[in-house]
Design an enzyme around this catalytic site. Structure first.
Site, short mmCIF file in Angstrom:
data_model
loop_
_atom_site.label_atom_id
_atom_site.label_comp_id
_atom_site.label_asym_id
_atom_site.label_seq_id
_atom_site.Cartn_x
_atom_site.Cartn_y
_atom_site.Cartn_z
N GLU A 60 59.32 33.92 -2.84
CA GLU A 60 59.05 33.04 -4.11
C GLU A 60 60.28 32.95 -4.91
O GLU A 60 60.62 31.81 -5.65
CB GLU A 60 58.11 33.66 -5.14
N HIS A 129 44.73 36.08 -7.67
CA HIS A 129 44.53 34.73 -7.11
C HIS A 129 43.82 33.79 -8.35
O HIS A 129 43.45 32.79 -8.21
CB HIS A 129 43.56 34.52 -6.12
C1 TPP Z 1 54.08 37.65 -3.14
C2 TPP Z 1 52.89 37.00 -2.28
N1 TPP Z 1 53.22 35.54 -1.95
C3 TPP Z 1 52.26 34.72 -1.38
C4 TPP Z 1 51.00 35.22 -0.99
C5 TPP Z 1 49.69 34.53 -0.30
N2 TPP Z 1 49.68 34.90 1.10
C6 TPP Z 1 48.82 35.78 1.50
S1 TPP Z 1 48.90 36.39 2.94
C7 TPP Z 1 50.26 35.28 3.39
C8 TPP Z 1 50.97 35.23 4.71
C9 TPP Z 1 51.55 36.76 4.94
O1 TPP Z 1 52.04 36.82 6.23
P1 TPP Z 1 52.49 38.03 6.92
O2 TPP Z 1 53.17 38.83 5.94
O3 TPP Z 1 52.95 37.64 8.49
O4 TPP Z 1 51.11 39.12 7.19
P2 TPP Z 1 49.92 38.61 8.13
O5 TPP Z 1 48.86 38.09 6.92
O6 TPP Z 1 50.19 37.83 9.12
O7 TPP Z 1 49.28 39.92 8.34
C10 TPP Z 1 50.66 34.76 2.11
C11 TPP Z 1 51.75 33.67 1.99
C12 TPP Z 1 50.61 36.65 -1.56
N3 TPP Z 1 49.53 37.17 -1.20
N4 TPP Z 1 51.71 37.27 -1.94
#
Ligand code: TPP
Ligand code: TPP
Ligand code: MG
Ligand code: MG
Lengths: 326, 361, 326, 361
Positions: A60, A129
């Protein structure tokens, strides 16, 4: 013309302005291929290509920081934070740089950009959220903070935000993303960024609110009307800069005011409004200025979130209590 | 267990500490005028810093971060840039800023506490960024600028940088990661002067090099002798060429030493060991360059004296101009927050317009 | 006993508590070998060793984030941000985690830690070295925000902050770090974290302030007294939670209130205080509640910073204007 | 130009996708019971996820992130830990959390929207961290925990992790950099499931591997087949041993694939290509493990069926327990913000104490 939701009005405004102005680009997490987790950027990738509709890495501060660089180069980035709860890693970039670049360079470089984020609770989502921390940004010189509460206002205010030569934080009350549909002509007409909207006129009390709480406030106003209380409802919409003139004029007439917001009470925007009433409207006030707000605690997880969000009942109770002053 | 990826870091030095060539000269360095110009710019920088420190000691200047000992980094980097490249500096980059057309008076005015100094009067610098105080935040701005250049298909590149300490910030990493992912035309120059205020390089990170941090961004990271202005200019030039051709980012760790206090409000004797400092003085960038130029018959003690006097006079002039800059208006502090001041802040502007300038003006 | 400055009182409190409690550790940029850029941690490295006095890498989110992990393990980290202007990269860790860990785990894990930062302007430092954004943190549930304004209060409040089982943001008004000296016995006596301090009693007007502005406020009070206006001065000290009781009681007596703070006006803490007066003190107010504050702009660079900081003259003017109401 | 530093990334696989051993078995894997336990825990995880998804579809659950396809990562990692190590999970680590003693009911209650679920009832998990929603922020908490362990001279280590997307955050980098600088007893396990919601791994970063990001922190980064539970457990165990002995951190990139939607509110068919998904199903962790166990005479279709039924029943039970958990009190939302509620918020608690629980309770 089909009626559209607030979420669709966002998409419509983005598409309109991207067509009208090549410098407008959108970026964020999951906003391109996926069209955004709330589908507000759906179709833009197909229309405008991946150079102007960018799925960014998950970072971010980066989203904000590169937007600043882009904006200084004359682009008009509209960057999405997936939820307001994830805007904080970008806090430094937003307040120390986006909001200051014009001042720092005495006008040489500027940041015509929009930071969008879905905000507020009530959609049964996990922790973080459901944030409503708009007051944090309202404290920051150099920013504008805009919160639409209807499809038409979402369209017109977002266009205005993109066209504004300075940074705008555009907070989208996600609880009402799809609650109401409206005719919203795609005519490119922007709305003013420095005016409250009077949603309903009345003489006995002024209810001041913004975002999703406009819904409960309007319902409360209906009920009160039936009880014989004439209610004026103001949607602040642009919370920074704050159009106190409209609010003061209203309170001069009604002589009573309740401010309703979902954010935690202490140092919420309600405080600023009440403070200005204590400074400039003191002599017209018949009754204490009340605030119906979230509690000074974090938004609970979904099982208890309704307890946190200001309810129609709490608004009614507050108004009824100040109607006793005459 | 298979090896699936291998990475290496190289170190480039052209002129060693004795002023001997240990590598063939790059083309630009075969031109005597160019060499002398580099040397001259290094002297201008040293003179600017010296003047600023004097001003600060006599109460005519705010906190000032000298680049003493690191002149080859700033000047080599600035010299490598094309005019239409874009520079996104950190606060110790006044050397390169001057090469970009920012005036010494502007630099002094900036540190003297005048925002107008970042509204650069030289048109060439108009797209460059102002000095950035928040460590490493500028690296993200630089990546955004590079994105804009690449979106428009322009053959220009961005140079940005930070100190060794700056590489510990999340923004440093987020910037290199995005730049790598988008293969942006950008060059990162790390001024590894061994100190972040009082914290030595080895407490900042346990990596063997700072250059290898580039591998986390998916692109090349190299080391260069930051006391060797020819080498610095050479590697930055090569990296810029690559960037303009679409070859993506490069991270350059320039190894040097901070021979001064962190800023004028610091006292490095609290934490820098004298023997280390003495050793560092032997490696500093002027001595070797002078030796080389002298050997090549391009320089001598007399020219040196004349140049030093010229630089010193130039900076004394700049200092005078700084001291005599007309005061800013109190209303300036609100007039640039927004393009158009929102009506609701007008009463604050009105109040400011009646404010008295503080003493000292 | 030699008298000490506010800065020295900080060091004295840190040393006292590190001796008394092995779990207390201090960390931050330049705080060990260098003793802190304001010398507030001088001597601690020598006394307590480098495991308990940590020069960290240059990364503020890290400083906050590791402090949370340490605190959850029962350590009591006192982390320094070099200047308040550099706390923002840590904003997410502070508000999303430090302030919430206890609530998130229903008491299982907690964050007994202190985040210290020198704050406020007026020391002729570069941009970002003069921030007063305490109101941002006062909005955050789960935090405490404490601002001492004298050597004795610095000592007693910092001890209380370290001993507090929850996260405390401790903001040190650097403009008065060395302005006054006081006898401060090193007796380990903490001061209460939930009380305002009445610095001076009076009957005609209540001046509410905190931090470095206590200085100008007290000077203004002296002048006013000479003009025959009896002034009560309150140092809020702990701005979250806010002890409104003391303020309301005072205003009930004086019936006039001016709030003075250096931070930008809009949504500053002054708004919350004024809002509570509009809610709970409306009937006692004779005159509008005024705020004498920084402007809605960023703290200017050093040449103009004095124009920004609320001056004695501005305070006097404000009080004089509300004395006209009777 | 000298080479001054060289780095390599290795990849470890023990059981290939056909269930053949391509490396000698680590000791723990020579024990049949241990192998069956691992297989069983993988099934428990798959069953938990399946149950949670059903509950969500029928309105009895909030958003839920399944670990479908990534069971070997979570279970291998959890199995490698000692009881007194500390776990700082990310939100898709429910597998390892269960191994640590967190109950399936707690996990369901958590995602069902009940904070009490992070006040783990099992004493063994009492120092473990709750689920962390803000991507990669927990990696810093983990480093702080590791610092505390090392300060006290304890022979314990910390396991933490994030997804492929999570490696793009500044906090990820700041954590590894600090852990490297302090040589902390910590193991980072990256669940590289190829997707961060809709963003594919190659848009996240241009690095050849995620493992190499460790080089920016100054320590070892390795890859492991994240569909091979034996390999995962093995490399995590080794890294933990190293950590406990003072050898510092390790970063492990476990390569796997997300066979499910990101969460129950996502629709992966919008962005995942069917052929890719089909291919990924061939590599998933159960098939090969089953094949191996069967070849070794340790498993058969009947045992499989029985286990599946057992897991399914266990999770149905957990779901019932979740659904019948007594409602929390409205005052809970303020009672845990501070150890002692400040007097000035008491009126809010009073108001909450008269609040009605929302419908559905
Ligand atoms: C700081 C932050 N930014 C955005 C989000 C929204 N978000 C939740 S899961 C996700 C993707 C995460 O992907 P990854 O790190 O590959 O983990 P995975 O869910 O694939 O296990 C996002 C963008 C969040 N939870 N926290
Ligand atoms: C975000 C942030 N944190 C802290 C500071 C305070 N500070 C100013 S310079 C400095 C050290 C920087 O060291 P380095 O990056 O090595 O650059 P150098 O000054 O040595 O050129 C620190 C900690 C700052 N300006 N910004
Ligand atoms: Mg340095
Ligand atoms: Mg992933």
């Amino acid at each position: 013309m089909p009626t559209i939701t607030l979420a669709e009005a966002i998409t419509q405004a983005l598409a309109y302005e991207m067509t009208a102005d090549n410098n407008v680009i959108v970026l964020g997490e999951d906003i391109a291929k996926n069209g955004g987790v709330f589908r507000t950027t759906v179709g833009l990738l197909e229309k405008f290509g991946e150079k102007r509709v960018i799925d960014t890495p998950l970072a971010e501060s980066m989203i904000a920081g590169i937007s600043i660089g882009m904006a200084a180069q004359g682009l008009k980035p509209v960057a999405e934070f997936q939820f307001m709860g994830f805007i904080y890693p970008a806090f430094d970039q937003i307040i120390s740089h986006a909001a200051r670049m014009r001042n720092r360079t005495r006008g040489r470089l500027s940041c015509p950009l929009v930071f969008r984020a879905p905000y507020g609770g009530g959609i049964h989502a996990p922790e973080h959220h459901s944030e409503s921390t708009e007051a944090l940004f309202a404290h920051i010189p150099g920013l504008r903070v805009v919160i639409p509460s209807s499809p038409a206002r979402a369209y017109g205010l977002l266009l205005a935000a993109i066209r504004n030569p300075d940074p705008v934080l555009f907070l989208e009350p996600k609880r009402i993303y799809r609650m109401v549909k409206q005719d919203v002509p795609d005519d490119g007409q922007a709305l003013p960024l420095d005016k409250c909207f009077v949603l309903r006129e009345g003489n006995d009390v002024t209810l001041v609110t913004w975002g999703a709480s406009t819904r409960e406030t309007l319902i409360a106003a209906d009920t009160l009307e039936q009880e014989g209380v004439s209610v004026e409802v103001i949607d602040v919409a642009t919370i920074k800069p704050l159009d106190m003139e409209t609010i003061l004029n209203s309170v001069e007439k009604t002589r009573r005011c309740v401010i309703i917001h979902e954010a935690a009470r202490t140092c919420g925007l309600g405080a600023e409004i009440a403070a200005q009433l204590a400074e400039h409207g003191l002599m017209s006030l018949l009754a204490p200025v009340q605030r119906v707000t979230g509690y000074d605690t974090v938004m609970p997880y979904l099982k208890l979130e309704k307890i946190y969000i200001p309810s129609v009942e709490r608004i009614l109770k507050s108004v009824q209590s100040i109607m006793e002053y005459a | 267990m298979n090896v699936v990826a291998t990475f290496t870091v190289t170190f480039t030095q052209i002129l060693n500490e004795q002023g001997d060539l240990i590598q063939p000269l790059p083309d630009f360095a075969k031109d005597a005028e160019t060499l002398i110009m580099l040397y001259r710019q290094m002297h201008m920088l040293r003179a600017l810093d010296a003047r600023a420190v004097i001003m600060q000691r006599t109460g005519k200047m705010g906190t000032y971060p000298s680049a003493l000992g690191q002149e080859a980094v700033s000047i080599g980097m600035g010299a490598a840039m094309h005019k239409d490249d874009i520079f996104v500096p950190y606060y110790r980059d006044q050397g390169a800023m001057m090469q970009r057309g920012v005036t010494p008076t502007e630099i002094l005015n900036y540190w003297g506490g005048d925002e107008r100094a970042s509204n650069f009067i030289t048109p060439e610098a108009k797209e460059d960024f102002p000095i950035c105080i928040c460590i490493s935040t500028q690296l993200l701005h630089a990546a955004g600028v590079a994105y804009a250049l690449s979106l428009r298909g322009e053959k220009r590149a961005v140079v940005t940088g930070c100190g060794d300490g700056g590489t510990s910030e999340g923004d440093f990493y987020e910037s290199i990661n995005f730049a790598g992912a988008q293969r942006l035309p950008i060059v990162y120059v790390i001024n590894n002067n061994q100190w972040a205020i009082s914290v030595p390089r080895n407490k900042q990170t346990s990596t063997q090099t700072l250059a290898q941090k580039a591998f986390a961004g998916g692109f090349e990271g190299i080391q260069v002798d930051g006391n060797d202005v020819i080498a610095v200019r050479h590697v930055v030039e090569q990296a810029l060429e690559k960037a303009r051709k679409g070859g993506g980012p490069t991270l350059i760790e320039a190894i040097t030493y901070r021979l001064c206090d962190h800023t004028t409000v610091d006292d490095a004797s609290r934490y820098v060991d004298k023997p280390d400092l003495d050793k560092a003085w032997e490696l500093e960038p002027f001595k070797r360059f002078y030796a080389y130029l002298e050997k090549e018959g391009l320089w001598d003690a007399q020219k040196e004296k004349a140049l030093q006097e010229e630089c010193s006079a130039r900076m004394a002039e700049a200092a005078q101009a700084c001291i005599h800059t007309a005061p800013a208006q109190p209303t300036d502090i609100i007039d640039y927050m927004y393009e158009t001041l929102p009506a609701s802040y007008q009463y604050q502007r009105d109040e400011l317009s009646t404010a008295k300038l503080p003493e000292g003006h």
